[in-house]
Design a protein around this motif. Structure first.
Motif, PDB file in Angstrom:
ATOM      1  N   GLY A   1       0.823  -1.203   0.000  1.00  0.00           N
ATOM      2  CA  GLY A   1       0.000   0.000   0.000  1.00  0.00           C
ATOM      3  C   GLY A   1       0.856   1.251   0.000  1.00  0.00           C
ATOM      4  N   ALA A   2       0.174   2.397  -0.098  1.00  0.00           N
ATOM      5  CA  ALA A   2       0.882   3.676  -0.093  1.00  0.00           C
ATOM      6  C   ALA A   2       1.541   3.880   1.264  1.00  0.00           C
ATOM      7  CB  ALA A   2      -0.092   4.804  -0.396  1.00  0.00           C
ATOM      8  N   GLY A   3       2.838   4.094   1.270  1.00  0.00           N
ATOM      9  CA  GLY A   3       3.568   4.273   2.512  1.00  0.00           C
ATOM     10  C   GLY A   3       3.424   5.674   3.071  1.00  0.00           C
ATOM     11  N   VAL A   4       4.018   5.889   4.237  1.00  0.00           N
ATOM     12  CA  VAL A   4       3.930   7.188   4.902  1.00  0.00           C
ATOM     13  C   VAL A   4       4.537   8.277   4.039  1.00  0.00           C
ATOM     14  CG1 VAL A   4       4.673   8.510   6.909  1.00  0.00           C
ATOM     15  CG2 VAL A   4       3.918   6.138   7.197  1.00  0.00           C
ATOM     16  N   ALA A   5       5.673   7.978   3.390  1.00  0.00           N
ATOM     17  CA  ALA A   5       6.346   8.981   2.562  1.00  0.00           C
ATOM     18  C   ALA A   5       5.450   9.437   1.409  1.00  0.00           C
ATOM     19  CB  ALA A   5       7.664   8.414   2.023  1.00  0.00           C
TER      20      ALA A   5
ATOM     21  N   LEU B   1       2.523  11.540   2.833  1.00  0.00           N
ATOM     22  CA  LEU B   1       2.999  12.875   3.205  1.00  0.00           C
ATOM     23  C   LEU B   1       3.326  13.701   1.962  1.00  0.00           C
ATOM     24  CD1 LEU B   1       5.288  12.172   6.304  1.00  0.00           C
ATOM     25  CD2 LEU B   1       3.057  13.315   6.266  1.00  0.00           C
ATOM     26  N   GLY B   2       3.882  13.040   0.933  1.00  0.00           N
ATOM     27  CA  GLY B   2       4.145  13.742  -0.318  1.00  0.00           C
ATOM     28  C   GLY B   2       2.861  14.267  -0.944  1.00  0.00           C
ATOM     29  N   THR B   3       1.808  13.447  -0.890  1.00  0.00           N
ATOM     30  CA  THR B   3       0.502  13.874  -1.404  1.00  0.00           C
ATOM     31  C   THR B   3      -0.033  15.043  -0.589  1.00  0.00           C
ATOM     32  OG1 THR B   3       0.022  11.616  -2.139  1.00  0.00           O
ATOM     33  CG2 THR B   3      -1.845  13.114  -1.894  1.00  0.00           C
ATOM     34  N   LEU B   4       0.085  14.940   0.740  1.00  0.00           N
ATOM     35  CA  LEU B   4      -0.410  15.997   1.621  1.00  0.00           C
ATOM     36  C   LEU B   4       0.314  17.318   1.377  1.00  0.00           C
ATOM     37  CD1 LEU B   4      -1.962  17.047   4.128  1.00  0.00           C
ATOM     38  CD2 LEU B   4      -0.114  16.117   5.527  1.00  0.00           C
ATOM     39  N   LEU B   5       1.644  17.286   1.369  1.00  0.00           N
ATOM     40  CA  LEU B   5       2.425  18.521   1.257  1.00  0.00           C
ATOM     41  C   LEU B   5       2.333  19.129  -0.140  1.00  0.00           C
ATOM     42  CD1 LEU B   5       5.585  17.495   3.317  1.00  0.00           C
ATOM     43  CD2 LEU B   5       3.647  18.908   4.040  1.00  0.00           C
ATOM     44  N   SER B   6       2.329  18.277  -1.171  1.00  0.00           N
ATOM     45  CA  SER B   6       2.200  18.809  -2.524  1.00  0.00           C
ATOM     46  C   SER B   6       0.811  19.405  -2.744  1.00  0.00           C
ATOM     47  CB  SER B   6       2.492  17.722  -3.566  1.00  0.00           C
ATOM     48  OG  SER B   6       1.567  16.656  -3.460  1.00  0.00           O
ATOM     49  N   GLY B   7      -0.205  18.789  -2.133  1.00  0.00           N
ATOM     50  CA  GLY B   7      -1.554  19.349  -2.214  1.00  0.00           C
ATOM     51  C   GLY B   7      -1.653  20.672  -1.483  1.00  0.00           C
TER      52      GLY B   7
ATOM     53  N   GLN C   1     -10.157  15.332  -0.395  1.00  0.00           N
ATOM     54  CA  GLN C   1     -10.239  13.907  -0.071  1.00  0.00           C
ATOM     55  C   GLN C   1      -8.927  13.374   0.507  1.00  0.00           C
ATOM     56  OE1 GLN C   1     -10.517  11.442  -3.659  1.00  0.00           O
ATOM     57  NE2 GLN C   1      -9.580  13.096  -4.837  1.00  0.00           N
ATOM     58  N   VAL C   2      -7.839  14.116   0.404  1.00  0.00           N
ATOM     59  CA  VAL C   2      -6.557  13.683   0.963  1.00  0.00           C
ATOM     60  C   VAL C   2      -6.672  13.476   2.474  1.00  0.00           C
ATOM     61  CG1 VAL C   2      -4.139  14.363   1.330  1.00  0.00           C
ATOM     62  CG2 VAL C   2      -5.216  14.715  -0.898  1.00  0.00           C
ATOM     63  N   GLY C   3      -7.607  14.201   3.111  1.00  0.00           N
ATOM     64  CA  GLY C   3      -7.831  14.013   4.543  1.00  0.00           C
ATOM     65  C   GLY C   3      -8.219  12.583   4.888  1.00  0.00           C
ATOM     66  N   ASN C   4      -8.823  11.861   3.933  1.00  0.00           N
ATOM     67  CA  ASN C   4      -9.213  10.468   4.175  1.00  0.00           C
ATOM     68  C   ASN C   4      -8.010   9.562   4.409  1.00  0.00           C
ATOM     69  OD1 ASN C   4     -11.763  11.419   3.694  1.00  0.00           O
ATOM     70  ND2 ASN C   4     -11.989  10.457   1.693  1.00  0.00           N
ATOM     71  N   LEU C   5      -6.817   9.982   3.972  1.00  0.00           N
ATOM     72  CA  LEU C   5      -5.610   9.175   4.159  1.00  0.00           C
ATOM     73  C   LEU C   5      -5.099   9.211   5.593  1.00  0.00           C
ATOM     74  CD1 LEU C   5      -3.599  10.225   0.953  1.00  0.00           C
ATOM     75  CD2 LEU C   5      -4.788   8.053   1.317  1.00  0.00           C
ATOM     76  N   PHE C   6      -5.629  10.139   6.425  1.00  0.00           N
ATOM     77  CA  PHE C   6      -5.035  10.370   7.735  1.00  0.00           C
ATOM     78  C   PHE C   6      -6.013  10.197   8.890  1.00  0.00           C
ATOM     79  CE2 PHE C   6      -2.438  12.469   4.598  1.00  0.00           C
ATOM     80  CZ  PHE C   6      -1.151  12.155   4.995  1.00  0.00           C
ATOM     81  N   GLY C   7      -7.092   9.425   8.665  1.00  0.00           N
ATOM     82  CA  GLY C   7      -7.971   8.994   9.752  1.00  0.00           C
ATOM     83  C   GLY C   7      -8.466  10.081  10.670  1.00  0.00           C
ATOM     84  N   LYS C   8      -8.018  10.039  11.930  1.00  0.00           N
ATOM     85  CA  LYS C   8      -8.554  10.941  12.951  1.00  0.00           C
ATOM     86  C   LYS C   8      -8.147  12.397  12.742  1.00  0.00           C
ATOM     87  CE  LYS C   8      -4.827  10.036  16.318  1.00  0.00           C
ATOM     88  NZ  LYS C   8      -4.542   9.566  17.680  1.00  0.00           N
TER      89      LYS C   8
ATOM     90  N   LEU D   1     -10.466   4.182   5.173  1.00  0.00           N
ATOM     91  CA  LEU D   1      -9.480   3.675   4.224  1.00  0.00           C
ATOM     92  C   LEU D   1      -9.381   2.156   4.302  1.00  0.00           C
ATOM     93  CD1 LEU D   1      -7.741   5.473   2.363  1.00  0.00           C
ATOM     94  CD2 LEU D   1      -5.833   5.078   3.922  1.00  0.00           C
ATOM     95  N   PRO D   2      -9.452   1.465   3.148  1.00  0.00           N
ATOM     96  CA  PRO D   2      -9.319   0.001   3.155  1.00  0.00           C
ATOM     97  C   PRO D   2      -7.888  -0.423   3.488  1.00  0.00           C
ATOM     98  CG  PRO D   2     -10.311   0.794   1.104  1.00  0.00           C
ATOM     99  CD  PRO D   2      -9.732   1.977   1.820  1.00  0.00           C
ATOM    100  N   PRO D   3      -7.663  -1.700   3.806  1.00  0.00           N
ATOM    101  CA  PRO D   3      -6.306  -2.181   4.085  1.00  0.00           C
ATOM    102  C   PRO D   3      -5.403  -2.050   2.858  1.00  0.00           C
ATOM    103  CG  PRO D   3      -7.960  -3.786   4.772  1.00  0.00           C
ATOM    104  CD  PRO D   3      -8.677  -2.759   3.974  1.00  0.00           C
ATOM    105  N   ALA D   4      -4.171  -1.670   3.085  1.00  0.00           N
ATOM    106  CA  ALA D   4      -3.141  -1.605   2.039  1.00  0.00           C
ATOM    107  C   ALA D   4      -3.595  -0.810   0.822  1.00  0.00           C
ATOM    108  CB  ALA D   4      -2.712  -3.009   1.628  1.00  0.00           C
ATOM    109  N   TYR D   5      -4.306   0.292   1.056  1.00  0.00           N
ATOM    110  CA  TYR D   5      -4.794   1.120  -0.039  1.00  0.00           C
ATOM    111  C   TYR D   5      -3.628   1.802  -0.756  1.00  0.00           C
ATOM    112  CZ  TYR D   5      -6.984   5.071  -2.390  1.00  0.00           C
ATOM    113  OH  TYR D   5      -7.368   5.993  -3.321  1.00  0.00           O
ATOM    114  N   ASN D   6      -3.672   1.821  -2.078  1.00  0.00           N
ATOM    115  CA  ASN D   6      -2.646   2.502  -2.866  1.00  0.00           C
ATOM    116  C   ASN D   6      -3.321   3.325  -3.959  1.00  0.00           C
ATOM    117  OD1 ASN D   6      -0.143   3.334  -3.656  1.00  0.00           O
ATOM    118  ND2 ASN D   6       0.635   1.304  -4.191  1.00  0.00           N
ATOM    119  N   TYR D   7      -2.596   4.249  -4.535  1.00  0.00           N
ATOM    120  CA  TYR D   7      -3.156   5.154  -5.542  1.00  0.00           C
ATOM    121  C   TYR D   7      -2.025   5.730  -6.372  1.00  0.00           C
ATOM    122  CZ  TYR D   7      -1.519   8.561  -2.122  1.00  0.00           C
ATOM    123  OH  TYR D   7      -0.736   9.273  -1.246  1.00  0.00           O
ATOM    124  N   GLY D   8      -2.385   6.360  -7.480  1.00  0.00           N
ATOM    125  CA  GLY D   8      -1.402   6.993  -8.343  1.00  0.00           C
ATOM    126  C   GLY D   8      -0.675   6.005  -9.230  1.00  0.00           C
TER     127      GLY D   8
END
Length: 503
Positions: free
Chosen positions: A5-9, A12-18, A148-155, A219-226
């Motif tokens: 799945g999409a890792g933390v890096a 975070l890259g998606t979050l900061l670039s957004g 929708q990027v907020g969905n990647l970070f749960g709480k 977010l489903p388990p091991a979700y990936n994108y891009g």
């Protein structure tokens, strides 16, 4: 993240670039006061003025020109109207066709808008009308796909949604940068051509750091994108999307086995959400405060000219101060997210199902009240015809506006089912856009019968903003109604939060 799945890096890259995308491009039209200063110096719409006005050494009008100011106000009115009104069809496109299609449309509009400004001249000043509309619609569609990027970070979901909206507010400072660079000798055309070239950045981000459809929540388990090289993108679509039986698209392939799911829970229809009292009063809440903000931004330049008695140096100083405060929007907006997510930081586990949705909705009441209170204070300061008081007005304006738009998006994500978010967000913005059209007759009233004095209009707008206090009261009553239903049922409901269906 395990299982490919999409890792933390990457997240975070998606979050900061957004964050960079929203902060540098999405809401630049709201720095209109800074761009007007440049356009006046370049003599846009100057042919509408009388021939006997006085000029400063740099050819800027000292006492302004009502017809020129009305034309600039009309450009902003139409641009800001399109920013909101077109959000509904754009939200439908986002919900129906997904992120990639929506972002390609946004990038095309944004590129065309920047090129129109770049090739406009005082003789072709009319190009500002389609240009600002394209920049507005392209920008709002970019931020719509980013929330929708907020969905990647749960709480931290509400915090990130409000952070992105704060960055949207801060992007209005881009026109301040353009103003400063123009005063240093850089041409308006060169700067907007550079902004058009930045569309390549948006395109690369669409391919590598955004999903083709949408980011689901939860977010489903091991979700990936891009896009991943070599190979093609793999991720999930949201659970609610329909597809032919037995057919799996390239983004539907699970990256690790999931447990069998039972029947999908009942979800409130879009119609029931759109016709609910909660949504109706939320639109009133948004519309009243947005009208106050739009009128302030669209008339700031003539207001400062009036209070500064035509001193263009003083007007430039205050315009710069206003634009600088807009940079703070990205810092102010997450405070609203902290209010919305405060119950999730308790030591007790956050409940699931309808109990969790009720807790989220209860937390939004304080956010709604605080946002209205800030706007009332801002409106009171804006009504004071004293130039130094406007520094306080600028601070309260950016604080109120960052809470307004971040809170609007976060509330709709909390109060209604996620598969209707794009449509409801767009509908709320479209309806508020119709109310925002009142800014132009307000400007005409000030420039005509009131002889340039906006005091009585400002007092009337304070009364309009006070009506927005009804919305949090309606939400509080809705919370009580849902709590009674849960108590009567005896067990928490498993369906996601829907709209109020009783009228």
């Amino acid at each position: 993240m395990a299982g490919g799945g999409a890792g933390v890096a990457k997240r975070l890259g998606t979050l900061l670039s957004g964050l960079m995308e929203c902060g540098a491009f999405c809401g630049i039209i709201f720095g209109w006061a800074s761009l007007v200063f440049v356009l006046k110096d370049l003599r846009y719409f100057e042919d509408l003025c009388q021939t006997n006005f006085t000029l400063s050494p740099n050819h800027t009008q000292l006492h302004g020109c009502n017809r020129q100011d009305e034309q600039f106000s009309l450009v902003f009115t139409i641009g800001s109207f399109m920013n909101n009104f077109m959000t509904f069809p754009m939200g439908y496109i986002f919900d129906r066709f997904g992120t990639a299609v929506a972002r390609l449309i946004a990038i095309s509009l944004y590129t065309c808008g920047t090129l129109l400004v770049a090739f406009s001249t005082p003789d072709l000043a009319v190009l500002l009308f389609p240009a600002m509309s394209m920049l507005s619609v392209g920008g709002i569609l970019l931020i719509l796909t980013n929330m929708q990027v907020g969905n990647l970070f749960g709480k931290y979901r509400s915090i990130i949604i409000t952070l992105y909206n704060g960055a949207f507010d801060s992007s209005s400072a881009i026109f301040l940068i353009i103003k400063v660079l123009y005063e240093r000798g850089l041409s308006l055309q060169a700067m907007f051509l550079f902004m058009a070239a930045c569309s390549a950045w948006h395109l690369l981000r669409t391919i590598f750091l955004m999903p083709r459809t949408r980011i689901p929540y939860p977010l489903p388990p091991a979700y990936n994108y891009g896009l991943r090289c070599p190979g093609r993108s793999q991720s999930y679509r949201t659970y609610e999307e329909k597809r032919p039986p037995g057919e799996a698209g390239p983004e539907e392939t699970p990256l690790e086995p999931s447990a069998p799911r039972g029947p999908a829970p009942a979800v409130a229809s879009f119609r029931s959400c759109a016709l609910s009292r909660v949504f109706a009063w939320h639109v009133v809440w948004l519309s009243a405060m947005q009208l106050r903000h739009y009128l302030f931004i669209g008339t700031l330049n003539p207001l400062l000219l009036l209070l500064a008695r035509g001193d263009t140096r003083l007007v430039s100083t205050y315009t710069n101060a206003f634009a600088f405060t807009q940079l703070c929007g990205v810092l102010c907006a997450p405070w609203n997210g902290l209010i919305l997510d405060r119950h999730k930081r308790d030591s007790t586990p956050h409940p699931d199902g309808a109990l969790g949705a009720l807790a989220d909705l209860r937390s939004s009441v304080l956010s709604l009240v605080v946002t209205v209170t800030q706007c009332v204070l801002f409106s009171v300061c804006a009504a004071v015809p004293v130039l130094p008081v406007q520094f306080a007005t600028f601070v309260l304006q950016v604080l109120s506006r960052s809470f307004l738009y971040g809170g609007n998006a976060a509330f709709l994500a909390i109060a209604f089912p996620p598969q209707h978010f794009g449509k409801l967000y767009g509908l709320a913005m479209a309806l508020s856009a119709l109310v925002a059209l009142l800014q132009y007759p307000c400007v005409a009233l000030v420039q005509g019968p009131l002889h340039g004095d906006p005091f009585y209009v400002n007092v009337g707008l304070i009364a309009v903003v006070l009506v927005a206090y009804v919305s949090p009261m309606v939400v509080a009553r809705e919370c009580q109604r849902r709590a009674k239903e849960l108590g009567a049922a005896g067990t928490p409901l498993t369906a996601p939060a829907g709209a109020e269906t009783s009228h």
